[in-house]
Design an enzyme around this catalytic site. Structure first.
Site, PDB file in Angstrom:
ATOM      1  N   TYR A   1       6.211 -13.835 -28.283  1.00 63.54           N
ATOM      2  CA  TYR A   1       6.006 -14.774 -27.174  1.00 63.54           C
ATOM      3  C   TYR A   1       7.088 -15.853 -27.177  1.00 63.54           C
ATOM      4  CZ  TYR A   1       3.334 -17.562 -23.807  1.00 63.54           C
ATOM      5  OH  TYR A   1       2.920 -18.244 -22.701  1.00 63.54           O
TER       6      TYR A   1
ATOM      7  N   TYR B   1       8.296 -14.636 -16.692  1.00 59.41           N
ATOM      8  CA  TYR B   1       7.265 -15.335 -17.450  1.00 59.41           C
ATOM      9  C   TYR B   1       5.948 -15.181 -16.723  1.00 59.41           C
ATOM     10  CZ  TYR B   1       4.612 -18.813 -19.995  1.00 59.41           C
ATOM     11  OH  TYR B   1       3.654 -19.433 -20.761  1.00 59.41           O
TER      12      TYR B   1
END
Length: 385
Positions: A289, A339
């Protein structure tokens, strides 16, 4: 071997994603339905067979409307996971548990978001601040980047991490995006000079330390290991799953922890590796992440790929590139592909193990996917036969 009720009992058999852009016209519901329909088609499974859903608490669409719109049957399991990007892998983990325990047969996890064209969450000045934010927002930490900047400066002070090492993280993601036609930054190369000369967003984090702002949606379809062998695509098994909420945690800044740099990834990692038949040295590729570049070094340490304080140096000399010590974020990740709260890391993990990634790691058979570090988090280990 370490037998557990979850290990390899469920598999991802379908993935779907819409295009990514700064602005897409369809609603979040429409985008979600498109991604789910694509994932079901990828799996060769009819919508009426879906009986389980898992999503984020921050998801704007809901199970009732999505189930009706895609034509699902009776739903016997549904769950929501909190803490934004920290919940990405938990949606897969929750479905895996539901399938392994007989609560469901066909599960769908999804994320649909119009973060590119929609409002920024921290601009809300109407609602009262949640308790954690009362310890940050009034003191100038208005955005997530401001909070992560505090952790980054602490890391630099204690361990000597440099901006060049953060730049290496950004470049590794951009280099992969430059070979991925689906990535927003596909045709936009980045050099270290570009990185070092970029404007500061929250010192020491510059423009290229920050993820993109994206509209788009993604979904996965999951079934039991027994059924997976008869699906259209080669199954990718959920080998292990972990979530992590450390004692005395305070989101993003870790104010109350004994060590602010030992974030939720450390807690999730202990749970994850405890139930796995292999360790960090056996991971072929990782999708970590990356809402902000320093989350990757912090996660590398938390999940055991290097010692405390060595995450920055891990990126030196192409350590995160193809052919490096650990290829990461091979679609470009949140920094350079899109994203969408980390869900594209899950679908890229599946592509790597299918052998269909735009940046394929030769012979990849194991993949770690992580959710957001610095918030209550989650992770999955994926494998193929």
């Amino acid at each position: 071997m370490n037998p557990t009720p979850l290990k390899d009992r469920a598999a991802i058999v379908g993935i779907g994603q819409t295009e990514f852009a700064k602005h897409l016209e369809p609603s979040e519901k429409a985008l979600a339905c498109r991604a789910i329909a694509m994932a079901l088609d990828d799996a060769g499974i009819a919508a009426h067979e879906v009986d389980a859903f898992a999503a984020y608490t921050m998801e704007a669409t809901d199970e009732v409307e999505i189930a009706k719109a895609v034509g699902a049957g009776d739903v016997t399991f549904f769950s929501r996971v909190g803490f934004g990007g920290g919940g990405s892998c938990a949606t897969v983990g929750h479905l895996a548990m539901a399938i392994a325990t007989g609560q469901a047969d066909v599960g769908v996890a999804w994320r649909s978001r119009k973060r590119g064209s929609g409002p920024r969450p921290w601009t809300d000045t109407v609602n009262q601040l949640a308790t954690p934010a009362q310890w940050t927002r009034p003191f100038g930490l208005l955005r997530p980047v401001d909070e992560i900047a505090v952790l980054t400066r602490r890391y630099m002070h204690e361990y000597g991490m440099t901006r060049e090492q953060l730049g290496a993280v950004a470049l590794a993601c951009r280099n992969r995006a430059n070979a991925n036609p689906a990535a927003i930054m596909y045709d936009r190369p980045l050099t270290l000079d570009d990185y070092l000369s970029a404007r500061m967003i929250s010192d020491p984090l510059c423009l290229f330390d920050n993820c993109l702002e994206t509209d788009g949606a993604l979904a996965v379809v999951m079934v039991s290991a027994e059924r997976a062998v008869d699906c259209r695509r080669e199954p990718v098994y959920v080998h292990a799953f972990g979530q992590g909420l450390p004692a005395q945690h305070h989101g993003m800044v870790n104010y109350w922890n004994d060590d602010p740099l030992a974030g939720p990834s450390w807690t999730a990692a202990r749970q994850l590796w405890k139930h796995a038949d292999f360790g960090p040295a056996d991971v072929d590729v990782a999708q970590i992440y990356d809402a902000f570049t320093p989350l990757i070094p912090l996660s590398l340490e938390g999940y055991g790929f290097c010692a405390k304080g060595e995450g920055g140096a891990f990126a030196d000399d192409g350590g995160l590139e193809l052919g490096g010590r650990l290829p990461v974020n091979t679609s470009g990740g949140g920094l350079s592909e899109a994203y969408v709260h980390g869900f594209n890391l899950i679908t890229e993990g599946v592509r790597q193990l299918r052998g269909t990634s735009a940046n394929q790691v030769a012979g990849a058979s194991t993949c770690l996917v992580t959710a957001g570090e610095a918030v209550p988090t989650s992770a999955v280990l994926l494998r193929r036969d």
